[in-house]
Structures are given as C-alpha cells and as structure tokens.
Motif scaffolding. Sequence first.
Motif, PDB file in Angstrom:
ATOM      1  N   MET A  86      36.745  38.708  31.801  1.00  0.00           N
ATOM      2  CA  MET A  86      36.689  39.576  32.968  1.00  0.00           C
ATOM      3  C   MET A  86      35.314  40.200  33.022  1.00  0.00           C
ATOM      4  SD  MET A  86      38.168  41.196  35.437  1.00  0.00           S
ATOM      5  CE  MET A  86      37.367  42.682  35.833  1.00  0.00           C
ATOM      6  N   GLU A  87      34.658  40.090  34.174  1.00  0.00           N
ATOM      7  CA  GLU A  87      33.341  40.696  34.338  1.00  0.00           C
ATOM      8  C   GLU A  87      33.099  41.046  35.796  1.00  0.00           C
ATOM      9  OE1 GLU A  87      29.902  38.055  33.836  1.00  0.00           O
ATOM     10  OE2 GLU A  87      31.279  36.365  33.969  1.00  0.00           O
ATOM     11  N   LEU A  88      32.076  41.853  36.009  1.00  0.00           N
ATOM     12  CA  LEU A  88      31.612  42.179  37.347  1.00  0.00           C
ATOM     13  C   LEU A  88      30.187  41.666  37.476  1.00  0.00           C
ATOM     14  CD1 LEU A  88      32.699  45.913  37.768  1.00  0.00           C
ATOM     15  CD2 LEU A  88      33.973  43.856  38.363  1.00  0.00           C
ATOM     16  N   GLN A  89      29.866  41.125  38.635  1.00  0.00           N
ATOM     17  CA  GLN A  89      28.498  40.702  38.926  1.00  0.00           C
ATOM     18  C   GLN A  89      28.129  41.209  40.301  1.00  0.00           C
ATOM     19  OE1 GLN A  89      28.175  36.440  38.638  1.00  0.00           O
ATOM     20  NE2 GLN A  89      28.256  36.459  36.412  1.00  0.00           N
ATOM     21  N   GLN A  90      26.897  41.728  40.427  1.00  0.00           N
ATOM     22  CA  GLN A  90      26.466  42.149  41.748  1.00  0.00           C
ATOM     23  C   GLN A  90      26.536  40.948  42.678  1.00  0.00           C
ATOM     24  OE1 GLN A  90      22.770  44.319  40.810  1.00  0.00           O
ATOM     25  NE2 GLN A  90      23.802  46.023  41.854  1.00  0.00           N
ATOM     26  N   VAL A  91      26.853  41.215  43.930  1.00  0.00           N
ATOM     27  CA  VAL A  91      27.058  40.142  44.894  1.00  0.00           C
ATOM     28  C   VAL A  91      25.707  39.632  45.392  1.00  0.00           C
ATOM     29  CG1 VAL A  91      28.118  39.503  47.091  1.00  0.00           C
ATOM     30  CG2 VAL A  91      29.296  41.094  45.567  1.00  0.00           C
ATOM     31  N   ASP A  92      25.329  38.425  44.928  1.00  0.00           N
ATOM     32  CA  ASP A  92      24.136  37.756  45.437  1.00  0.00           C
ATOM     33  C   ASP A  92      24.573  36.777  46.525  1.00  0.00           C
ATOM     34  OD1 ASP A  92      25.286  35.598  44.083  1.00  0.00           O
ATOM     35  OD2 ASP A  92      23.736  35.524  42.537  1.00  0.00           O
ATOM     36  N   GLU A  93      23.650  36.016  47.073  1.00  0.00           N
ATOM     37  CA  GLU A  93      23.981  35.141  48.205  1.00  0.00           C
ATOM     38  C   GLU A  93      24.991  34.063  47.824  1.00  0.00           C
ATOM     39  OE1 GLU A  93      24.065  34.522  52.165  1.00  0.00           O
ATOM     40  OE2 GLU A  93      23.038  36.147  51.130  1.00  0.00           O
ATOM     41  N   ILE A 126      34.375  40.489  41.362  1.00  0.00           N
ATOM     42  CA  ILE A 126      35.239  40.561  40.182  1.00  0.00           C
ATOM     43  C   ILE A 126      35.488  39.119  39.750  1.00  0.00           C
ATOM     44  CG2 ILE A 126      37.488  41.261  39.273  1.00  0.00           C
ATOM     45  CD1 ILE A 126      37.549  43.391  41.530  1.00  0.00           C
ATOM     46  N   ILE A 127      35.122  38.814  38.514  1.00  0.00           N
ATOM     47  CA  ILE A 127      35.222  37.445  38.018  1.00  0.00           C
ATOM     48  C   ILE A 127      36.211  37.394  36.864  1.00  0.00           C
ATOM     49  CG2 ILE A 127      33.945  35.514  37.021  1.00  0.00           C
ATOM     50  CD1 ILE A 127      31.472  36.680  38.486  1.00  0.00           C
ATOM     51  N   HIS A 128      37.187  36.501  37.007  1.00  0.00           N
ATOM     52  CA  HIS A 128      38.213  36.303  35.976  1.00  0.00           C
ATOM     53  C   HIS A 128      38.244  34.814  35.640  1.00  0.00           C
ATOM     54  CE1 HIS A 128      41.848  36.936  33.707  1.00  0.00           C
ATOM     55  NE2 HIS A 128      42.435  35.965  34.379  1.00  0.00           N
ATOM     56  N   ASP A 129      38.088  34.496  34.370  1.00  0.00           N
ATOM     57  CA  ASP A 129      38.062  33.098  33.920  1.00  0.00           C
ATOM     58  C   ASP A 129      37.065  32.269  34.727  1.00  0.00           C
ATOM     59  OD1 ASP A 129      39.902  33.545  31.906  1.00  0.00           O
ATOM     60  OD2 ASP A 129      41.615  32.916  33.123  1.00  0.00           O
ATOM     61  N   THR A 136      31.977  54.603  26.327  1.00  0.00           N
ATOM     62  CA  THR A 136      32.192  53.703  25.202  1.00  0.00           C
ATOM     63  C   THR A 136      32.104  52.258  25.677  1.00  0.00           C
ATOM     64  OG1 THR A 136      34.565  53.796  25.559  1.00  0.00           O
ATOM     65  CG2 THR A 136      33.644  55.322  23.948  1.00  0.00           C
ATOM     66  N   PRO A 137      31.663  51.344  24.846  1.00  0.00           N
ATOM     67  CA  PRO A 137      31.534  49.957  25.270  1.00  0.00           C
ATOM     68  C   PRO A 137      32.882  49.305  25.517  1.00  0.00           C
ATOM     69  CG  PRO A 137      30.992  50.185  22.944  1.00  0.00           C
ATOM     70  CD  PRO A 137      31.231  51.566  23.478  1.00  0.00           C
ATOM     71  N   THR A 138      32.883  48.342  26.444  1.00  0.00           N
ATOM     72  CA  THR A 138      34.087  47.576  26.734  1.00  0.00           C
ATOM     73  C   THR A 138      34.052  46.276  25.945  1.00  0.00           C
ATOM     74  OG1 THR A 138      33.047  46.420  28.567  1.00  0.00           O
ATOM     75  CG2 THR A 138      34.222  48.458  29.093  1.00  0.00           C
ATOM     76  N   PRO A 139      35.206  45.645  25.723  1.00  0.00           N
ATOM     77  CA  PRO A 139      35.216  44.366  25.024  1.00  0.00           C
ATOM     78  C   PRO A 139      34.425  43.292  25.766  1.00  0.00           C
ATOM     79  CG  PRO A 139      37.448  45.235  25.254  1.00  0.00           C
ATOM     80  CD  PRO A 139      36.524  46.123  26.026  1.00  0.00           C
ATOM     81  N   SER A 140      34.404  43.363  27.090  1.00  0.00           N
ATOM     82  CA  SER A 140      33.688  42.373  27.907  1.00  0.00           C
ATOM     83  C   SER A 140      32.759  43.125  28.842  1.00  0.00           C
ATOM     84  CB  SER A 140      34.706  41.544  28.692  1.00  0.00           C
ATOM     85  OG  SER A 140      34.026  40.640  29.523  1.00  0.00           O
ATOM     86  N   PRO A 141      31.494  43.409  28.418  1.00  0.00           N
ATOM     87  CA  PRO A 141      30.608  44.236  29.228  1.00  0.00           C
ATOM     88  C   PRO A 141      30.238  43.554  30.533  1.00  0.00           C
ATOM     89  CG  PRO A 141      29.419  43.298  27.377  1.00  0.00           C
ATOM     90  CD  PRO A 141      30.865  42.935  27.205  1.00  0.00           C
ATOM     91  N   PRO A 142      29.993  44.363  31.598  1.00  0.00           N
ATOM     92  CA  PRO A 142      29.628  43.805  32.886  1.00  0.00           C
ATOM     93  C   PRO A 142      28.209  43.250  32.860  1.00  0.00           C
ATOM     94  CG  PRO A 142      29.483  46.168  32.943  1.00  0.00           C
ATOM     95  CD  PRO A 142      30.080  45.796  31.596  1.00  0.00           C
ATOM     96  N   THR A 143      27.929  42.382  33.794  1.00  0.00           N
ATOM     97  CA  THR A 143      26.583  41.835  33.908  1.00  0.00           C
ATOM     98  C   THR A 143      25.836  42.462  35.069  1.00  0.00           C
ATOM     99  OG1 THR A 143      27.380  40.041  35.286  1.00  0.00           O
ATOM    100  CG2 THR A 143      27.254  39.627  32.912  1.00  0.00           C
ATOM    101  N   ALA A 144      26.439  43.472  35.684  1.00  0.00           N
ATOM    102  CA  ALA A 144      25.846  44.099  36.871  1.00  0.00           C
ATOM    103  C   ALA A 144      24.823  45.148  36.481  1.00  0.00           C
ATOM    104  CB  ALA A 144      26.945  44.747  37.701  1.00  0.00           C
ATOM    105  N   ASN A 145      23.873  45.374  37.365  1.00  0.00           N
ATOM    106  CA  ASN A 145      22.869  46.423  37.202  1.00  0.00           C
ATOM    107  C   ASN A 145      22.805  47.229  38.481  1.00  0.00           C
ATOM    108  OD1 ASN A 145      21.949  45.553  34.641  1.00  0.00           O
ATOM    109  ND2 ASN A 145      20.877  43.869  35.656  1.00  0.00           N
TER     110      ASN A 145
END
Length: 173
Positions: A1-8, A67-70, A163-172
Amino acid sequence: MELQQVDEEGLQELLAVAVEDAAPEEVMPPVAGPPGWTLERQGAFRNWHRARRAGLAGPLRESTFAIIHDGKIVGSARLALRDSHGVLETGMWLARSWRGHGIGTAALRILLHEAARAGARVVVADTKAHNSAALAALRRNGATLIASQGTVEVHAELMPKETPTPSPPTANP
C-alpha cells in the motif's frame, strides 16, 4: 500500500479506474450537464488533479495522491492547507470493488504521516453520518468525531503521526 502524487501517467490510470468503478459525484466536485462520465466531466477530472500538482506550496495549497494497492491504482486521496495555521484537510475515494478491504484505513494512516511531515498539528475530514466505512477508517486512526446538530454531517479531527509506517509513501507534498 502506498501513495504517489498524481502525475500525468497516473492521472490517466486514475481516471480509467474512476470511470470503470465509481460515480462522478463520488470522486470529484459537481460538473453541470447530463449524468455519468461525459467527456466534459472527464476533462474536469483531469484538470482538477492537474491544478493541484504544485502541492501544498502551490497556489491551490492542495496535493492529490493515487492510492496504490498491489501495484494498481484503486483510488485517490488529498491533503489541503486550511486557513488555520497547522491545519490540513483530507479526503479520499476508493473504487467500489476495493472498498471494505482496509485500504481506506491504511491510506489515511499514510496521509497522517504526510501531514506530520508537512508540519500539520491537526488534520480534519468531513463526511456523512451514513458513510460507515469512512467513519470506521477515521475511528481506527484515532479521530475525534463531532456530529453536526440537525444535519447528516460529521466532522473529524485527527492528530498527525510522526512514527514511521511499515510501507512509507513515495509522495512529496
């Protein structure tokens, strides 16, 4: 599970998910015209996300995430600066077929970490009293829920987590 900023590229996949598995009123502000995913509504969806690419420091003071899952985009989340210092607002939607799997709870947890990194002291969210899934995700993340008198609105206040999450986001943001 992660979040990524929405690119094109992500925006095109996010729109495809929305069109296939969500109603427009569930995922975006209202657009005049006939119901359903019209070309105008799809364009408005793209423009809404593109306008927020500058993130919290941009003119709209808002950032959207896929929101990205698998490895698959399953919805969208956002953080927005509010007029009060240190207050961010959040919201999200998930494709219908991905609801009820704990993804909203996990995404909110990651958003709280993003909010802490951005310096927020409080994160707020608004939902409807009948949205039991959103209320459950908010409660699981420690929200204080405040029902509005005489309406179906519920306001939630959360404390960002550092606190850190088990699966850190890749968003900035």
